[in-house]
Write a protein that holds these residues in place. Sequence first.
Motif, PDB file in Angstrom:
ATOM      1  N   ARG A  85      -4.087   0.467  11.295  1.00 42.04           N
ATOM      2  CA  ARG A  85      -3.612   1.761  10.797  1.00 42.04           C
ATOM      3  C   ARG A  85      -2.090   1.735  10.748  1.00 42.04           C
ATOM      4  NH1 ARG A  85      -5.369   7.386  10.617  1.00 42.04           N
ATOM      5  NH2 ARG A  85      -3.481   8.646  10.438  1.00 42.04           N
ATOM      6  N   ALA A  86      -1.526   2.161   9.625  1.00 38.56           N
ATOM      7  CA  ALA A  86      -0.076   2.251   9.471  1.00 38.56           C
ATOM      8  C   ALA A  86       0.289   3.690   9.150  1.00 38.56           C
ATOM      9  CB  ALA A  86       0.407   1.328   8.361  1.00 38.56           C
ATOM     10  N   ASP A  87       1.135   4.297   9.971  1.00 39.79           N
ATOM     11  CA  ASP A  87       1.597   5.667   9.758  1.00 39.79           C
ATOM     12  C   ASP A  87       3.078   5.646   9.409  1.00 39.79           C
ATOM     13  OD1 ASP A  87      -0.549   7.801  10.571  1.00 39.79           O
ATOM     14  OD2 ASP A  87      -0.719   6.219  12.079  1.00 39.79           O
ATOM     15  N   GLU A  88       3.440   6.358   8.338  1.00 40.70           N
ATOM     16  CA  GLU A  88       4.839   6.468   7.935  1.00 40.70           C
ATOM     17  C   GLU A  88       5.367   7.830   8.349  1.00 40.70           C
ATOM     18  OE1 GLU A  88       7.735   6.025   3.995  1.00 40.70           O
ATOM     19  OE2 GLU A  88       5.544   6.137   3.760  1.00 40.70           O
ATOM     20  N   THR A  89       6.499   7.825   9.046  1.00 45.29           N
ATOM     21  CA  THR A  89       7.113   9.057   9.514  1.00 45.29           C
ATOM     22  C   THR A  89       8.606   9.044   9.190  1.00 45.29           C
ATOM     23  OG1 THR A  89       7.703   8.216  11.711  1.00 45.29           O
ATOM     24  CG2 THR A  89       5.482   9.142  11.441  1.00 45.29           C
ATOM     25  N   SER A  90       9.246  10.175   9.409  1.00 43.16           N
ATOM     26  CA  SER A  90      10.705  10.220   9.293  1.00 43.16           C
ATOM     27  C   SER A  90      11.311   9.356  10.395  1.00 43.16           C
ATOM     28  CB  SER A  90      11.199  11.662   9.413  1.00 43.16           C
ATOM     29  OG  SER A  90      10.840  12.208  10.677  1.00 43.16           O
ATOM     30  N   SER A  92       0.818  -1.214   0.000  1.00 43.82           N
ATOM     31  CA  SER A  92       0.000   0.000   0.000  1.00 43.82           C
ATOM     32  C   SER A  92       0.850   1.263   0.000  1.00 43.82           C
ATOM     33  CB  SER A  92      -0.934   0.001   1.214  1.00 43.82           C
ATOM     34  OG  SER A  92      -1.843  -1.078   1.167  1.00 43.82           O
ATOM     35  N   LEU A  93       1.942   1.251   0.743  1.00 39.23           N
ATOM     36  CA  LEU A  93       2.812   2.428   0.837  1.00 39.23           C
ATOM     37  C   LEU A  93       3.920   2.411  -0.211  1.00 39.23           C
ATOM     38  CD1 LEU A  93       3.175   2.758   4.724  1.00 39.23           C
ATOM     39  CD2 LEU A  93       1.540   3.886   3.206  1.00 39.23           C
ATOM     40  N   GLN A  94       3.939   1.353  -1.022  1.00 41.65           N
ATOM     41  CA  GLN A  94       4.921   1.220  -2.098  1.00 41.65           C
ATOM     42  C   GLN A  94       6.356   1.319  -1.562  1.00 41.65           C
ATOM     43  OE1 GLN A  94       3.762   4.143  -5.065  1.00 41.65           O
ATOM     44  NE2 GLN A  94       2.181   2.801  -5.878  1.00 41.65           N
ATOM     45  N   CYS A 151      -0.338   7.623   5.485  1.00 43.22           N
ATOM     46  CA  CYS A 151      -0.885   6.506   6.250  1.00 43.22           C
ATOM     47  C   CYS A 151      -1.756   5.629   5.359  1.00 43.22           C
ATOM     48  CB  CYS A 151      -1.710   7.003   7.439  1.00 43.22           C
ATOM     49  SG  CYS A 151      -3.303   7.725   6.981  1.00 43.22           S
ATOM     50  N   VAL A 152      -2.093   4.461   5.872  1.00 44.46           N
ATOM     51  CA  VAL A 152      -3.078   3.584   5.250  1.00 44.46           C
ATOM     52  C   VAL A 152      -3.893   2.971   6.391  1.00 44.46           C
ATOM     53  CG1 VAL A 152      -1.449   1.639   5.204  1.00 44.46           C
ATOM     54  CG2 VAL A 152      -3.457   1.615   3.726  1.00 44.46           C
TER      55      VAL A 152
END
Length: 308
Positions: A126-131, A51-53, A113-114
Amino acid sequence: MRESFDGAGNSGYIIQPAATVASMAPSFSTVQDVDLRVQPVDEVLDRVARSLQTRFHEGTVVRKRRSVGAHTDRDTWVRIERRSLDKITDQGWNGTERAARLKGVAMPTWRQCVVWQDEDGPVMWRADETSLLPGAPVGSAVLSDAPDLPEEWWSGLNASLDALTGHQTGRVATPDTEAITQDLVTTSIRDVFSDGFDTTVRRWTPAHADLNWANMTAPVFSLFDWEDWGSAPQGLDSASLWAASLAVPALADRVRQERRHDFESRDGKLMTLFVCSKILGLHAHPQDPRREPARRMADQVVEGLQAG
C-alpha cells in the motif's frame, strides 16, 4: 538506537548501503522475515511512481523495516508499506486514509493511494501520498538523547492527543500490527507481572497506536504514520511515548507530567504495565537501558493497583 536508512539507487533513487544493517540481514524464508532496509525495492518504487503519476526526488528515499518513503516531484510524500495478509484485519488496511477525517489533530493531509497484492506470496503493498511534513522527525523511535522541543511543541502534542480521544471510531488499534483487545492486555500484563489486581479496561478511546519519536515532527508538531490507529485503552499513546523516552529520564518525566491525566487514570496505569511488559518480557533485549526505569515504575504501578 536510531533507525538505519539505506537502499540502492537507480531510476531516480539514491540508497546507500549500511553495513551494520546488512550484517544483520535476515533470511527471507517467511513473509514476516522480509526487512525493507535490505530487501531490493526499486521495482516497487517504480510501480508506485507510475501508478501515482509522479517521480521521486533523488536522495530522499527513507527505508525502514516494513516501509519505504520518498519525496515526490510535486512536493508530497509517499509512504509504501508491505504487510502480510494475515496482518490485515477485517477492518481493512486504510488507516492513513481513514485518519483524514480526524478534526483537531495535527497531521499531513492525505491525497491518494494505490494498493496491490504481491504476485509472489500472500502479501499486500500500500502506498499513501500525503502533504509534506512541517519539519523533520524528532528522532529515532526510542531516544537516547533529549531533543530540544519548544513549549509550543508540547502544546501541540496535548491538543492533538486530546482531540483524538474526543472522536469515535469502529476501528481497532493495531500496535505492532496486532489488534489490541482485552485479552491481549490481560495476557501481556499477566505474562510479566504478579497477580492480585484487575486488568479489565474501563475506557476505550481512539489512539494513534504507534506514538514514538520517529512519528512526530519538530519544531512544529505533527503526527504521522496513521496506519495502526483505532480504539484502544485510555493512555496507550501516552504510555507508548513514555516508554520510548525512558533512556532519557528527564524526557520521560516530562511526558508523564504533560499527560498526567492519562497516567493517573486506572486504564493509564494498565497501559503503563502493558508497555513495560514489552521492555521486561521474555523477548526483550537484555541490554535495553530502559529496563531498570521500567521495572521501577512497574513495581509502583502494581503496588498501587493491588492496594485498590
